[in-house]
Design a protein around this motif. Structure first.
Motif, PDB file in Angstrom:
ATOM      1  N   ILE A 164       0.837  -1.204   0.000  1.00  0.00           N
ATOM      2  CA  ILE A 164       0.000   0.000   0.000  1.00  0.00           C
ATOM      3  C   ILE A 164       0.872   1.254   0.000  1.00  0.00           C
ATOM      4  CG2 ILE A 164      -1.623   1.360   1.393  1.00  0.00           C
ATOM      5  CD1 ILE A 164      -2.723  -1.451   2.316  1.00  0.00           C
ATOM      6  N   GLU A 165       1.898   1.258   0.813  1.00  0.00           N
ATOM      7  CA  GLU A 165       2.812   2.410   0.862  1.00  0.00           C
ATOM      8  C   GLU A 165       3.515   2.582  -0.485  1.00  0.00           C
ATOM      9  OE1 GLU A 165       3.869   1.835   5.635  1.00  0.00           O
ATOM     10  OE2 GLU A 165       5.231   1.092   4.072  1.00  0.00           O
ATOM     11  N   HIS A 166       3.961   1.493  -1.066  1.00  0.00           N
ATOM     12  CA  HIS A 166       4.625   1.544  -2.368  1.00  0.00           C
ATOM     13  C   HIS A 166       3.675   2.080  -3.434  1.00  0.00           C
ATOM     14  CE1 HIS A 166       7.291   0.207  -5.647  1.00  0.00           C
ATOM     15  NE2 HIS A 166       6.208  -0.280  -6.225  1.00  0.00           N
ATOM     16  N   THR A 167       2.420   1.647  -3.381  1.00  0.00           N
ATOM     17  CA  THR A 167       1.427   2.101  -4.358  1.00  0.00           C
ATOM     18  C   THR A 167       1.181   3.595  -4.232  1.00  0.00           C
ATOM     19  OG1 THR A 167       0.361  -0.076  -4.379  1.00  0.00           O
ATOM     20  CG2 THR A 167      -0.951   1.790  -5.170  1.00  0.00           C
ATOM     21  N   GLU A 168       1.141   4.097  -3.016  1.00  0.00           N
ATOM     22  CA  GLU A 168       0.989   5.543  -2.836  1.00  0.00           C
ATOM     23  C   GLU A 168       2.197   6.297  -3.379  1.00  0.00           C
ATOM     24  OE1 GLU A 168      -1.631   7.284   0.554  1.00  0.00           O
ATOM     25  OE2 GLU A 168      -0.288   5.824   1.480  1.00  0.00           O
ATOM     26  N   LEU A 169       3.375   5.774  -3.160  1.00  0.00           N
ATOM     27  CA  LEU A 169       4.591   6.426  -3.673  1.00  0.00           C
ATOM     28  C   LEU A 169       4.591   6.483  -5.193  1.00  0.00           C
ATOM     29  CD1 LEU A 169       7.387   4.867  -1.412  1.00  0.00           C
ATOM     30  CD2 LEU A 169       6.774   7.293  -1.527  1.00  0.00           C
ATOM     31  N   TYR A 343      -1.596   4.151 -15.291  1.00  0.00           N
ATOM     32  CA  TYR A 343      -3.028   4.353 -15.503  1.00  0.00           C
ATOM     33  C   TYR A 343      -3.746   4.582 -14.177  1.00  0.00           C
ATOM     34  CZ  TYR A 343      -3.468   3.490 -20.523  1.00  0.00           C
ATOM     35  OH  TYR A 343      -3.417   3.610 -21.891  1.00  0.00           O
ATOM     36  N   VAL A 344      -3.281   3.936 -13.105  1.00  0.00           N
ATOM     37  CA  VAL A 344      -3.893   4.161 -11.794  1.00  0.00           C
ATOM     38  C   VAL A 344      -3.712   5.610 -11.365  1.00  0.00           C
ATOM     39  CG1 VAL A 344      -3.727   3.591  -9.337  1.00  0.00           C
ATOM     40  CG2 VAL A 344      -3.754   1.767 -11.023  1.00  0.00           C
ATOM     41  N   SER A 345      -2.576   6.218 -11.702  1.00  0.00           N
ATOM     42  CA  SER A 345      -2.349   7.630 -11.382  1.00  0.00           C
ATOM     43  C   SER A 345      -3.345   8.534 -12.095  1.00  0.00           C
ATOM     44  CB  SER A 345      -0.928   8.044 -11.793  1.00  0.00           C
ATOM     45  OG  SER A 345       0.042   7.285 -11.133  1.00  0.00           O
ATOM     46  N   LEU A 346      -3.759   8.123 -13.287  1.00  0.00           N
ATOM     47  CA  LEU A 346      -4.655   8.942 -14.105  1.00  0.00           C
ATOM     48  C   LEU A 346      -6.123   8.613 -13.857  1.00  0.00           C
ATOM     49  CD1 LEU A 346      -2.708   8.460 -17.470  1.00  0.00           C
ATOM     50  CD2 LEU A 346      -2.337  10.225 -15.741  1.00  0.00           C
ATOM     51  N   ASP A 347      -6.372   7.562 -13.128  1.00  0.00           N
ATOM     52  CA  ASP A 347      -7.726   7.021 -12.978  1.00  0.00           C
ATOM     53  C   ASP A 347      -8.492   7.741 -11.877  1.00  0.00           C
ATOM     54  OD1 ASP A 347      -9.956   5.385 -13.040  1.00  0.00           O
ATOM     55  OD2 ASP A 347      -8.998   3.762 -11.900  1.00  0.00           O
ATOM     56  N   TYR A 348      -9.554   8.439 -12.253  1.00  0.00           N
ATOM     57  CA  TYR A 348     -10.381   9.139 -11.271  1.00  0.00           C
ATOM     58  C   TYR A 348     -11.746   8.479 -11.103  1.00  0.00           C
ATOM     59  CZ  TYR A 348     -12.228  11.125 -15.624  1.00  0.00           C
ATOM     60  OH  TYR A 348     -12.752  11.275 -16.885  1.00  0.00           O
ATOM     61  N   GLU A 349     -11.968   7.339 -11.799  1.00  0.00           N
ATOM     62  CA  GLU A 349     -13.264   6.670 -11.748  1.00  0.00           C
ATOM     63  C   GLU A 349     -13.187   5.263 -11.157  1.00  0.00           C
ATOM     64  OE1 GLU A 349     -15.591   8.201 -15.642  1.00  0.00           O
ATOM     65  OE2 GLU A 349     -13.766   7.065 -16.074  1.00  0.00           O
ATOM     66  N   MET A 368       4.775 -13.917  -6.932  1.00  0.00           N
ATOM     67  CA  MET A 368       4.082 -12.973  -6.061  1.00  0.00           C
ATOM     68  C   MET A 368       4.028 -11.594  -6.700  1.00  0.00           C
ATOM     69  SD  MET A 368       4.765 -12.261  -2.057  1.00  0.00           S
ATOM     70  CE  MET A 368       4.529 -10.619  -1.386  1.00  0.00           C
ATOM     71  N   GLY A 369       2.884 -10.976  -6.570  1.00  0.00           N
ATOM     72  CA  GLY A 369       2.677  -9.607  -7.019  1.00  0.00           C
ATOM     73  C   GLY A 369       1.461  -9.059  -6.303  1.00  0.00           C
ATOM     74  N   TRP A 370       0.813  -8.074  -6.916  1.00  0.00           N
ATOM     75  CA  TRP A 370      -0.405  -7.537  -6.308  1.00  0.00           C
ATOM     76  C   TRP A 370      -1.234  -6.826  -7.357  1.00  0.00           C
ATOM     77  CZ3 TRP A 370       4.364  -5.305  -5.868  1.00  0.00           C
ATOM     78  CH2 TRP A 370       4.490  -3.945  -6.179  1.00  0.00           C
ATOM     79  N   VAL A 371      -2.499  -6.653  -7.044  1.00  0.00           N
ATOM     80  CA  VAL A 371      -3.407  -5.889  -7.899  1.00  0.00           C
ATOM     81  C   VAL A 371      -3.902  -4.686  -7.123  1.00  0.00           C
ATOM     82  CG1 VAL A 371      -4.152  -7.747  -9.435  1.00  0.00           C
ATOM     83  CG2 VAL A 371      -5.314  -7.428  -7.244  1.00  0.00           C
ATOM     84  N   THR A 372      -4.124  -3.598  -7.852  1.00  0.00           N
ATOM     85  CA  THR A 372      -4.674  -2.365  -7.280  1.00  0.00           C
ATOM     86  C   THR A 372      -5.935  -2.013  -8.050  1.00  0.00           C
ATOM     87  OG1 THR A 372      -2.443  -1.567  -6.756  1.00  0.00           O
ATOM     88  CG2 THR A 372      -4.225   0.053  -6.736  1.00  0.00           C
ATOM     89  N   ALA A 373      -7.014  -1.759  -7.347  1.00  0.00           N
ATOM     90  CA  ALA A 373      -8.285  -1.401  -7.995  1.00  0.00           C
ATOM     91  C   ALA A 373      -9.209  -0.827  -6.930  1.00  0.00           C
ATOM     92  CB  ALA A 373      -8.918  -2.623  -8.669  1.00  0.00           C
TER      93      ALA A 373
END
Length: 538
Positions: A164-169, A343-349, A368-373
């Motif tokens: 989560i921290e990495h995704t925010e960065l 694309y997650v950075s640009l995604d407002y919807e 191992m990896g992860w998904v963000t949505a």
């Protein structure tokens, strides 16, 4: 509404300050995780919420309910609770007392030599009961007893916090209710995503680049999902062509409703090596918003973005970027600012599910990896995981936590990514130097890749002496067989065609600069060039 980038900035210092304020993370076996509690951005609750995607979900996905046994873990939050409910074995029965790893610290670089030295390497050990040591003598927040037991399908609290921290960065999501889940790698994540969004009974079709990752195509086919290929250029998928396909969609003629899912690899696309610019990503997102298409963003090569290739002067020696890479000089902000926004950075919807992986930047065998949505999509994803893969591998979670959280930290990981980026840049340059030297440019053409590990070589079939006698596939096979005879393996472009029943737009071959030595890559391209010349009678 549109956005050209993140609306806020999180730094490593912000993350460290939040962690210090919250104190030691206590998360026992199969602990239920509160994702939002790990978000650092103070104003995340004020951001808009994601759209709902109920109409996009398959019948299979919509019908999945929670795993009752895993749901019962919420009752274990009571410290006095004695559990006779779940079949979690006692760690006493685990025959592994500790795991030791030799790693590079990054102080003197990240090479194997650095890791082996006293100055640049160290041995770290993960014990069975590290997380239950007294508060005055803490060892780690994660250990073998917790990590190697059954856990929640979403992943351990310890690794989820880091992700989560990495995704925010990296991504700075622009809506409030985003979430993450660990995966067993992006191929498995894609399989689950396709099951979630594409319904055989609806005869759903999948949009993707006209040349796409072969395993993705092979994942879709058995699910009864037909693929629609979208034309490409040197930057990848063409948004205007995507818009044309969707605007002119004839459901009766196609025998299928208008597609509502796009699968794309935006950076270092496999197989073409194309990388979408910020402008291209914004245009693609705009088309998807117009037609209400959900985006599956597959980004295993995102951190392997590189500077533009510069041919070396005749007779000059190539300077290896790795030899000039200095970890101490690379700041987190500088590295992240050099990357095209996700694309997650640009995604407002909440229109995007991003698939990240450790395979290409750490070790493929971690699986191992992860998904963000959006939280709605992640909740559906977890319902699949609970009765499918059961979640990410415990050994991988424990070992990667020790490396990424306890040893490197976020800054150390970014420095490692800079090392890998420099290494792949050097490898790419060697391959391209060989192409400049050994390939007949009147026949073979290419665009230097600026990300990833693949190089896409176009071969002009119209100039072949047998162009009128043989089909494109026959010519491709003839050159491929010549390559095999000469001792070089390149991938045939037809293997990656999204629509196998349609004529190919050209003849292509895919080369990779991921593993072979500089000498062997150079020799391989020489052999490929020789095979082409012989085939064309040059």
């Amino acid at each position: 509404m549109s956005t050209s980038g993140p609306r806020y900035r999180i730094t490593v210092a912000d993350i460290e300050a939040r962690r210090k304020k919250e104190g030691r993370l206590v998360a026992a076996t199969a602990a239920v995780t509160d994702i939002d509690s790990f978000k650092t951005y103070a104003g995340w609750k004020d951001l808009p919420k994601a759209k709902r995607w109920d109409s996009h979900l398959s019948k299979e996905s919509a019908s999945r309910g929670p795993c009752v046994l895993k749901s019962a873990a919420k009752y274990l939050k009571r410290p006095d609770m004695i559990s006779l409910g779940g079949g979690l074995p006692t760690p006493e029965h685990f025959p592994i007392q500790s795991i030791s790893m030799r790693i590079a610290t990054g102080e003197t670089g990240f090479t194997e030599a650095a890791a082996a030295s006293d100055e640049g390497g160290k041995t770290v050990t993960i014990g069975k009961y590290d997380s239950t040591q007294p508060a005055e003598n803490p060892v780690s927040e994660y250990d073998i007893a917790v990590g190697l037991n059954y856990g929640q399908a979403i992943g351990s609290s310890q690794m989820l916090r880091w992700v989560i921290e990495h995704t925010e960065l990296v991504c700075t999501p622009a809506y409030s209710d985003w979430s993450v889940s660990l995966t067993v790698g992006s191929t498995s994540a894609l399989d689950q995503a396709l099951r979630m969004f594409c319904d055989r009974e609806r005869n759903d079709m999948l949009l993707t680049e006209e040349y796409s990752f072969s395993s993705a195509l092979e994942t879709a086919a058995p699910l009864g999902i037909r693929v629609v290929g979208v034309s490409m250029d040197e930057q990848g998928l063409l948004p205007e062509r995507l818009d044309e396909i969707l605007s002119g969609w004839d459901a009766a003629a196609r025998g299928a409703p208008k597609p509502h899912v796009l699968y794309t690899v935006p950076s270092g696309q496999n197989p073409t090596g194309a990388t979408q610019s910020l402008e291209r990503r914004l245009a693609v997102y705009s088309v998807c918003s117009k037609h209400n298409v959900f985006i599956l963003e597959d980004e295993p090569y995102y951190f392997l973005q590189m500077p533009a290739y510069e041919p070396k002067a005749a007779g000059a020696a190539r300077v290896d970027p790795l030899s000039t890479y200095e970890p101490a000089a690379l700041s987190t902000d500088k590295f992240l600012d050099s990357l095209v926004p996700t694309y997650v950075s640009l995604d407002y919807e909440g229109r995007v599910m991003r698939m990240d992986s450790f395979s290409k930047v750490l070790v493929p065998g971690s699986r191992m990896g992860w998904v963000t949505a959006s939280s709605q999509i992640i909740e559906r994803y977890i319902r699949h995981t609970e009765t499918c893969t059961q979640g990410a591998n415990g050994f991988s979670q424990v070992m990667l936590f020790e490396l990424l959280n306890n040893s490197w930290g976020h800054e150390g990981y970014i420095k490692w990514l800079g090392h890998i980026q420099a290494s792949y840049t050097g490898r790419r340059d060697v391959l391209l130097d060989a192409c400049e030297e050994f390939l007949p440019k009147e026949i073979v053409s290419w665009t230097p890749p600026t990300a990833g590990m693949f190089h896409w070589l176009g071969v002009d079939q119209t100039k072949h002496p047998k162009a009128k006698e043989l089909s494109l596939l026959a010519l491709e096979e003839e050159i491929f067989e010549r390559c095999i005879e000469k001792g070089v393996l390149v991938a045939r472009g037809s293997w990656f065609a999204a629509e196998q029943d349609k004529p190919l737009p050209g003849m292509f071959f895919r080369a990779t600069f991921a593993a072979a030595s500089a000498e062997k890559m150079t020799e391989a391209i020489r052999r490929f060039g020789e095979a082409v010349r012989e085939s064309y009678g040059l």
